[in-house]
Design a protein around this motif. Structure first.
Motif: not given
Length: 137
Positions: A117-126
Motif C-alpha cells: 500500500p501507499y505510504d505518504p510518509e515514505q514519499d519524498y515528494i509528499m
C-alpha cells in the motif's frame, strides 16, 4: 484508499512545480514497477517500444538494484518522457538516487502496488510538500 493516494500524488506535483503545465504534448509515461503494475499500464496503452528502447521496466525478485537505478537514470534523462511512475516499494530501494533527482520534467510519481500500500510518509515528494506547507520539520 489507493485512488485517494494517487490523486494526492498528482496534487503534490502540481504544488511542487508550476512548470508541469509546460510539458509538451506527446511525451511518454515511463513505468518502473512490479509485473502487475506494469502490465496494467501496458494494457491501458502507455507502452512504447522501439528496437533500441522501451518505456518500462518490470521488476521481479531477481532484478538487480543496478538495473533499476540504470532504468531510472535512462527514463529521467530522455527527452520523450514526461512522467516516470515508480512503485513506492521499488522507489524505497533506490531512494538515494531519487533524492538526488531535482528536475521537474520528467516528473517522478510514486504509486502503490497490489502487494504494497501507499505510504505518504515514505514519499519524498509528499515530504517536500508537507515541509512547504509548514506541516513538518
Amino acid at each position: 484508499s489507493v485512488v485517494q493516494a494517487f490523486i494526492n500524488s498528482f496534487i503534490a506535483i502540481s504544488i511542487q512545480t508550476k512548470s508541469i503545465n509546460k510539458m509538451e504534448v506527446g511525451k511518454l509515461v515511463a513505468i518502473i514497477g512490479d509485473e502487475d503494475t506494469v502490465t496494467g499500464f501496458l494494457l491501458a496503452g502507455v507502452g512504447h517500444r522501439t528496437a533500441s528502447s522501451s518505456n518500462f521496466l518490470i521488476c521481479k525478485a531477481d532484478t538487480k538494484l543496478t538495473q533499476i537505478e540504470q532504468a531510472f537514470q535512462d527514463f529521467s534523462s530522455r527527452d520523450d518522457v514526461g512522467i516516470v511512475l515508480i512503485n513506492q516499494h521499488i522507489a524505497n530501494d533506490i531512494r538515494h538516487v531519487l533524492k538526488d533527482y531535482t528536475s521537474t520534467i520528467p516528473t517522478v510519481l510514486e504509486i502503490p502496488s497490489k502487494e504494497h500500500p501507499y505510504d505518504p510518509e515514505q514519499d519524498y515528494i509528499m515530504q517536500r510538500v508537507n515541509l512547504f506547507l509548514g506541516g513538518g520539520a
